[in-house]
Every structure is written in C-alpha cells, then in structure tokens.
Design an enzyme around this catalytic site. Structure first.
Site, PDB file in Angstrom:
ATOM      1  N   ALA A  67      -7.307   0.726   5.776  1.00 19.41           N
ATOM      2  CA  ALA A  67      -6.393  -0.328   5.339  1.00 19.41           C
ATOM      3  C   ALA A  67      -5.009   0.230   5.054  1.00 19.41           C
ATOM      4  O   ALA A  67      -4.859   1.380   4.667  1.00 19.41           O
ATOM      5  CB  ALA A  67      -6.942  -0.987   4.087  1.00 19.41           C
ATOM      6  N   PHE A  69      -2.432   0.326   7.296  1.00 17.26           N
ATOM      7  CA  PHE A  69      -1.648   0.611   8.495  1.00 17.26           C
ATOM      8  C   PHE A  69      -1.184  -0.683   9.156  1.00 17.26           C
ATOM      9  O   PHE A  69      -0.042  -0.807   9.571  1.00 17.26           O
ATOM     10  CB  PHE A  69      -2.452   1.466   9.489  1.00 17.26           C
ATOM     11  CG  PHE A  69      -1.564   2.231  10.432  1.00 17.26           C
ATOM     12  CD1 PHE A  69      -1.153   3.514  10.124  1.00 17.26           C
ATOM     13  CD2 PHE A  69      -1.089   1.648  11.603  1.00 17.26           C
ATOM     14  CE1 PHE A  69      -0.294   4.216  10.959  1.00 17.26           C
ATOM     15  CE2 PHE A  69      -0.229   2.339  12.444  1.00 17.26           C
ATOM     16  CZ  PHE A  69       0.168   3.629  12.124  1.00 17.26           C
ATOM     17  N   LYS A  71      -0.950  -4.021   7.882  1.00 18.14           N
ATOM     18  CA  LYS A  71      -1.053  -4.911   6.712  1.00 18.14           C
ATOM     19  C   LYS A  71      -0.973  -6.379   7.099  1.00 18.14           C
ATOM     20  O   LYS A  71      -1.492  -7.240   6.417  1.00 18.14           O
ATOM     21  CB  LYS A  71       0.060  -4.586   5.716  1.00 18.14           C
ATOM     22  CG  LYS A  71      -0.158  -3.283   4.939  1.00 18.14           C
ATOM     23  CD  LYS A  71       1.009  -3.009   4.027  1.00 18.14           C
ATOM     24  CE  LYS A  71       0.945  -1.636   3.380  1.00 18.14           C
ATOM     25  NZ  LYS A  71       0.124  -1.591   2.168  1.00 18.14           N
ATOM     26  N   ASN A 116       2.753   7.457  -0.862  1.00 21.07           N
ATOM     27  CA  ASN A 116       3.340   6.125  -0.689  1.00 21.07           C
ATOM     28  C   ASN A 116       3.238   5.328  -1.969  1.00 21.07           C
ATOM     29  O   ASN A 116       2.323   5.501  -2.767  1.00 21.07           O
ATOM     30  CB  ASN A 116       2.657   5.389   0.478  1.00 21.07           C
ATOM     31  CG  ASN A 116       1.491   4.535   0.015  1.00 21.07           C
ATOM     32  OD1 ASN A 116       1.668   3.392  -0.404  1.00 21.07           O
ATOM     33  ND2 ASN A 116       0.292   5.097   0.048  1.00 21.07           N
ATOM     34  N   GLY A 119       3.253  -0.792  -2.539  1.00 16.95           N
ATOM     35  CA  GLY A 119       3.072  -1.924  -3.456  1.00 16.95           C
ATOM     36  C   GLY A 119       2.669  -3.211  -2.754  1.00 16.95           C
ATOM     37  O   GLY A 119       3.144  -4.298  -3.094  1.00 16.95           O
ATOM     38  N   PHE A 120       1.761  -3.082  -1.781  1.00 23.31           N
ATOM     39  CA  PHE A 120       1.200  -4.266  -1.097  1.00 23.31           C
ATOM     40  C   PHE A 120       2.281  -5.164  -0.496  1.00 23.31           C
ATOM     41  O   PHE A 120       2.271  -6.395  -0.678  1.00 23.31           O
ATOM     42  CB  PHE A 120       0.335  -5.116  -2.043  1.00 23.31           C
ATOM     43  CG  PHE A 120      -0.947  -4.481  -2.490  1.00 23.31           C
ATOM     44  CD1 PHE A 120      -1.494  -3.393  -1.822  1.00 23.31           C
ATOM     45  CD2 PHE A 120      -1.648  -4.999  -3.584  1.00 23.31           C
ATOM     46  CE1 PHE A 120      -2.683  -2.819  -2.246  1.00 23.31           C
ATOM     47  CE2 PHE A 120      -2.839  -4.431  -4.007  1.00 23.31           C
ATOM     48  CZ  PHE A 120      -3.351  -3.346  -3.342  1.00 23.31           C
ATOM     49  N   SER A 185      -5.678   0.603  -5.401  1.00 23.36           N
ATOM     50  CA  SER A 185      -4.359   1.119  -5.034  1.00 23.36           C
ATOM     51  C   SER A 185      -3.570   1.410  -6.305  1.00 23.36           C
ATOM     52  O   SER A 185      -3.592   0.610  -7.237  1.00 23.36           O
ATOM     53  CB  SER A 185      -3.592   0.108  -4.178  1.00 23.36           C
ATOM     54  OG  SER A 185      -4.192   0.020  -2.914  1.00 23.36           O
ATOM     55  N   ASN A 187      -0.379   1.405  -6.720  1.00 21.85           N
ATOM     56  CA  ASN A 187       1.005   0.930  -6.697  1.00 21.85           C
ATOM     57  C   ASN A 187       1.220  -0.506  -7.160  1.00 21.85           C
ATOM     58  O   ASN A 187       2.303  -1.043  -7.040  1.00 21.85           O
ATOM     59  CB  ASN A 187       1.593   1.121  -5.294  1.00 21.85           C
ATOM     60  CG  ASN A 187       1.513   2.569  -4.867  1.00 21.85           C
ATOM     61  OD1 ASN A 187       1.883   3.456  -5.630  1.00 21.85           O
ATOM     62  ND2 ASN A 187       0.993   2.823  -3.679  1.00 21.85           N
ATOM     63  N   THR A 188       0.147  -1.161  -7.626  1.00 22.29           N
ATOM     64  CA  THR A 188       0.293  -2.469  -8.263  1.00 22.29           C
ATOM     65  C   THR A 188      -0.110  -2.282  -9.718  1.00 22.29           C
ATOM     66  O   THR A 188      -1.258  -1.921  -9.985  1.00 22.29           O
ATOM     67  CB  THR A 188      -0.614  -3.525  -7.586  1.00 22.29           C
ATOM     68  OG1 THR A 188      -0.155  -3.720  -6.253  1.00 22.29           O
ATOM     69  CG2 THR A 188      -0.585  -4.857  -8.324  1.00 22.29           C
ATOM     70  N   LYS A 228     -13.590  -1.098  -2.648  1.00 13.69           N
ATOM     71  CA  LYS A 228     -12.887   0.166  -2.390  1.00 13.69           C
ATOM     72  C   LYS A 228     -12.447   0.799  -3.705  1.00 13.69           C
ATOM     73  O   LYS A 228     -11.759   0.168  -4.507  1.00 13.69           O
ATOM     74  CB  LYS A 228     -11.679  -0.074  -1.484  1.00 13.69           C
ATOM     75  CG  LYS A 228     -10.969   1.219  -1.076  1.00 13.69           C
ATOM     76  CD  LYS A 228     -10.009   0.991   0.074  1.00 13.69           C
ATOM     77  CE  LYS A 228      -9.266   2.257   0.457  1.00 13.69           C
ATOM     78  NZ  LYS A 228      -8.355   2.047   1.585  1.00 13.69           N
ATOM     79  N   THR A 256     -12.387   7.122  -0.319  1.00 17.48           N
ATOM     80  CA  THR A 256     -11.622   6.651  -1.470  1.00 17.48           C
ATOM     81  C   THR A 256     -10.235   6.164  -1.028  1.00 17.48           C
ATOM     82  O   THR A 256      -9.807   6.434   0.085  1.00 17.48           O
ATOM     83  CB  THR A 256     -11.361   7.795  -2.489  1.00 17.48           C
ATOM     84  OG1 THR A 256     -10.505   8.768  -1.875  1.00 17.48           O
ATOM     85  CG2 THR A 256     -12.625   8.463  -2.934  1.00 17.48           C
ATOM     86  N   ASN A 257      -9.563   5.525  -2.003  1.00 13.42           N
ATOM     87  CA  ASN A 257      -8.149   5.215  -1.855  1.00 13.42           C
ATOM     88  C   ASN A 257      -7.339   6.490  -2.122  1.00 13.42           C
ATOM     89  O   ASN A 257      -7.903   7.574  -2.239  1.00 13.42           O
ATOM     90  CB  ASN A 257      -7.785   4.098  -2.848  1.00 13.42           C
ATOM     91  CG  ASN A 257      -6.746   3.158  -2.264  1.00 13.42           C
ATOM     92  OD1 ASN A 257      -5.718   3.615  -1.763  1.00 13.42           O
ATOM     93  ND2 ASN A 257      -6.997   1.862  -2.317  1.00 13.42           N
TER      94      ASN A 257
HETATM   95  C1  LIG Z   1       1.269   4.414   3.662  1.00 10.32           C
HETATM   96  C2  LIG Z   1      -0.094   4.029   3.176  1.00 10.32           C
HETATM   97  C3  LIG Z   1      -0.373   2.705   2.846  1.00 10.32           C
HETATM   98  C4  LIG Z   1      -1.644   2.342   2.390  1.00 10.32           C
HETATM   99  N1  LIG Z   1      -1.906   1.037   2.091  1.00 10.32           N
HETATM  100  C5  LIG Z   1      -3.153   0.675   1.688  1.00 10.32           C
HETATM  101  C6  LIG Z   1      -3.458  -0.681   1.421  1.00 10.32           C
HETATM  102  O1  LIG Z   1      -2.632  -1.570   1.565  1.00 10.32           O
HETATM  103  N2  LIG Z   1      -4.718  -0.977   0.992  1.00 10.32           N
HETATM  104  C7  LIG Z   1      -5.694  -0.027   0.833  1.00 10.32           C
HETATM  105  O2  LIG Z   1      -6.834  -0.349   0.460  1.00 10.32           O
HETATM  106  N3  LIG Z   1      -5.435   1.280   1.104  1.00 10.32           N
HETATM  107  C8  LIG Z   1      -4.190   1.641   1.530  1.00 10.32           C
HETATM  108  N4  LIG Z   1      -3.933   2.953   1.803  1.00 10.32           N
HETATM  109  C9  LIG Z   1      -5.001   3.962   1.581  1.00 10.32           C
HETATM  110  C10 LIG Z   1      -5.764   4.313   2.870  1.00 10.32           C
HETATM  111  O3  LIG Z   1      -6.439   3.203   3.375  1.00 10.32           O
HETATM  112  C11 LIG Z   1      -6.752   5.464   2.589  1.00 10.32           C
HETATM  113  O4  LIG Z   1      -7.734   5.008   1.661  1.00 10.32           O
HETATM  114  C12 LIG Z   1      -6.112   6.711   2.021  1.00 10.32           C
HETATM  115  O5  LIG Z   1      -4.835   6.917   2.586  1.00 10.32           O
HETATM  116  C13 LIG Z   1      -6.932   7.964   2.265  1.00 10.32           C
HETATM  117  O6  LIG Z   1      -7.139   8.196   3.641  1.00 10.32           O
HETATM  118  P1  LIG Z   1      -6.252   9.223   4.525  1.00 10.32           P
HETATM  119  O7  LIG Z   1      -6.235  10.538   3.809  1.00 10.32           O
HETATM  120  O8  LIG Z   1      -6.938   9.244   5.861  1.00 10.32           O
HETATM  121  O9  LIG Z   1      -4.890   8.633   4.609  1.00 10.32           O
HETATM  122  C14 LIG Z   1      -2.659   3.335   2.250  1.00 10.32           C
HETATM  123  C15 LIG Z   1      -2.377   4.656   2.599  1.00 10.32           C
HETATM  124  C16 LIG Z   1      -1.113   5.012   3.064  1.00 10.32           C
HETATM  125  C17 LIG Z   1      -0.854   6.451   3.412  1.00 10.32           C
END
Ligand SMILES: Cc1cc2nc3c(=O)[nH]c(=O)nc-3n(C[C@H](O)[C@H](O)[C@H](O)COP(=O)(O)O)c2cc1C
Length: 369
Positions: A67, A69, A71, A116, A119-120, A185, A187-188, A228, A256-257
C-alpha cells in the site's frame, strides 16, 4: 552483485530528481501504459508452483505491491502486468485530503531506505471508487487479487474512526478482493493508537456491520479483512492484536508498516533526522521478527503478509520462512525498478529448484520449525 540495466542506467538519473516527482511520473506513465501492458503480460505463476489459494482468493504468486504506491488506484492494470501476484491500493480515507506539506519523501541511498511523512494524501473513497469503476468497465480488473487499504481521514476525531472506515468500505465494496484496516501509519496523528484493542475492536465492529448490510439477501461473500500493524508495537501489544484478530474472524495480518526507529542507519544526520516512517533495508529484520511472532501466535489460523525491506528473492524467502504466506514490496521496488517483482519470482523458483522445494507454500514457516 550484477546491476540490472535499471539500477545501472535509469536509477542514477531518477535519483537526481525529487522523489515525489519521480513517483508521480511513474504513476502517470503506468496509468497510460498499464492497459496496453496488461494485454501482453500477466503475473508469473511458475507453472502453478507459486500459486496459492488463501482467504478464498487465488494468488498467482506471493509477491504483492504494498500500500501507498498507488494511493488513487490510477495504475491498477499495470501491477499484474509487471509481475505482481496482487496489489493493494490506498491508503484511502473517506474524505479526499492533500496530506502533509512537501517535501515529504526522502531517499537514504546509503541505507537503501526511504523516510516518508505523506499523511494519506489521496482522492477519497468516492473518487477512487469512480476510478476503479472505469477500470472495471474496460475489463481491466481481476487479473490478480486487489486489496483496498483503508485509513482514517485526518479531520475525523479518533472516536468517529469506525464510521470513517465504514463509509469508505461501503463505497469501495464492489472492488475489494480483500480489505486492509490500516491502523499503523505514523503520519496521521493518533492513528497508531487505534491499534489498541478497544479502538480496533470498534473499527472491526463497524466493518462487520457494513458486511452484514452489503451481503444481506445477496449472493457473494464479504471480502476477507486484514489488519496492518506497526513494527514499533511492544511484543505484548502485537500478541493482543493477533488475539483480537483471531477472536473477530479477521482473515490475516499485514506486518509491518514503516518504523519510527532510526536504529542502525549510516546516512548523514540531516537525512536520518527527517520526520516520518522509515522503510527499506533497515526495517527488514525488525519486520521479519514481527512476522515470526505473529505466525507463532496465530498458529496457522491467520494469513500473515510479510512486508518490510524486501529487495531480493532471498529477502522474500526469509519472510516466507518466518511464517508469511504472501509478501509485499514498496521501497525495494523504488530501488529495483519495474523488473523487481518478476526478478523476485524468478529467484524464488531458482532457489526452490536448488533446494528441492516443489511448491512455494512449503517454504512458509520453515525457519520457525
Ligand atoms: C512513500 C511511502 C508511502 C506509503 N504509504 C502507505 C500507505 O498509504 N498505507 C500503508 O498502509 N502503508 C504505506 N506505506 C508502507 C508500505 O506499504 C510498507 O508497509 C513499508 O514501506 C515497508 O515495506 P518496504 O520496506 O518494502 O517499503 C508507505 C511506504 C512508503 C515508503
């Protein structure tokens, strides 16, 4: 390590540009090219050796797009064409919102990481449902499972969060192969407090109520729900969330997030100290640890989706061996480029051949035994 043409030639150019601008370029290109790409390519399945039936869905391979990428669901047809076995769009909130002020994505190349604090930023549930309806009309959905990741609108008070998730789900219901409740997340403000048992139970109640309404007197089951979680929860809070998930008939947990930790980074202080969630290589071990903990506790009763720091097929293997049935990538895709999902699938197949593993499901949980 041999560099791919993307890593050797394309990435150095893209990494000179602002990260969010590159992201926008990528999404805009894939939004246009996706429908064409979908005609010529689909997700690899390793002749069935990578395919799993989980939660009533058929996953051609275990490598998903995480999630965040896509949005706004603007490039949905492109993901299976790039080799992903499933994709999760969002986070989507009930109301569209701009997110935090820019700049809000930073690269930490020395750490193979991102920070990052978006913030949704998203179009909101209604506009995203309209986009998905257009893809459906053009026959471009259904090549691989599509997850809908839901979060709370910034303006919504925490006590009204359940209604916010419910409103989004109602609007996006027709498109969800599965639903992710994102309470993790960073950021909220206050979102991660929703991981506590009381608030999470309230959100799951509201989702159950929507499911009951939407399925009443109609054929077809409700989509499976996944939760999540953040990597920064105390171990006992992870256990409590898993227990609640089991009690409430949740189908799976995504771990994880991003993390708020900055442990072990080598990047200069001015980068390390950026506000937001850290993803990529420095998160890998921590999230694998959470996968193992969740898998142990759930003992086969939940589907575990492992995400955090996966760049290679060995990283994916590690998550599967720790107990994940599926994996997702975000930062590894940014660093590895468009061939990443396919390369991970190929690498899994090669290692399965080498180690005499007939089917991907046989990897799941092997390091825990
Ligand atoms: C730029 C960016 C934006 C993200 N936005 C969301 C999001 O909107 N919702 C969410 O559940 N996770 C979001 N994530 C978290 C990713 O889905 C993932 O859980 C996290 O980055 C760990 O995986 P990775 O190391 O492969 O990036 C975001 C990650 C990044 C880097």
């Amino acid at each position: 390590m041999v560099l791919s043409p993307y890593s050797a030639l394309v990435r150095p150019v893209l990494f000179r540009l602002d990260p969010e601008r590159v992201h926008e370029l990528a999404i805009a290109s894939l939004a246009v090219a996706g429908p064409l790409m979908a005609r010529v390519a689909g997700p690899p399945d390793g002749g069935g050796r990578l395919t799993q039936e989980l939660m009533g869905l058929r996953f051609p391979n275990p490598v998903g797009l995480a999630a965040g990428f896509d949005k706004r669901a603007r490039a949905v047809p492109a993901w299976p064409a790039l080799g992903f076995g499933f994709a999760e769009v969002g986070t989507i909130t009930a109301q569209g919102q701009p997110g935090n002020p820019k700049p809000r994505i930073h690269r930490l190349p020395d750490d193979r990481a991102l920070i990052n604090r978006l913030g949704f930023n998203n179009a909101g549930a209604e506009a995203t449902a309209a986009t998905l309806a257009r893809w459906r009309r053009r026959g471009l959905l259904g090549r691989a499972p599509l997850g809908i990741n839901l979060g709370k609108s910034k303006v919504t008070e925490p006590e009204d969060a359940p209604a916010d998730y419910a409103r989004s789900l109602e609007l996006l219901w027709p498109f969800a192969d599965y639903v992710t409740v994102n309470v993790s997340s960073p950021n909220t403000p206050g979102l991660r407090d929703l991981q506590a048992i009381g608030p999470l139970a309230g959100i799951l109640d509201a989702i159950d109520a929507v499911a009951a309404r939407m399925t009443a007197g109609r054929a077809g089951a409700a989509p499976p729900v996944l939760v999540k979680l953040a990597p920064d929860l105390a171990p006992e809070d992870i256990d409590a969330a898993v227990d609640l998930a089991l009690e409430r008939g949740v189908a799976g947990v995504i771990v994880t997030n991003t993390t708020l930790s900055r442990e072990g980074l080598v990047s200069p202080e001015q980068l390390r100290s950026r506000e937001g969630g850290l993803s990529g290589a420095p998160l890998r071990e921590r999230s694998t640890g959470v996968v193992a903990r969740v898998a142990r506790r759930a003992a086969g009763r939940l589907v575990v989706v492992g995400v955090g720091g996966i760049f290679t097929s060995d990283d994916a293997w590690e998550k599967l061996a720790a107990g994940a049935s599926l994996v997702q990538i975000y930062t590894g895709f940014v660093y590895g480029g468009p061939g990443t999902a396919r390369a991970i699938c190929n690498g899994l197949m090669e290692r399965m051949d080498r180690e005499g593993v007939a089917h991907v499901s046989e990897i799941v949980g092997t390091s825990a035994r």
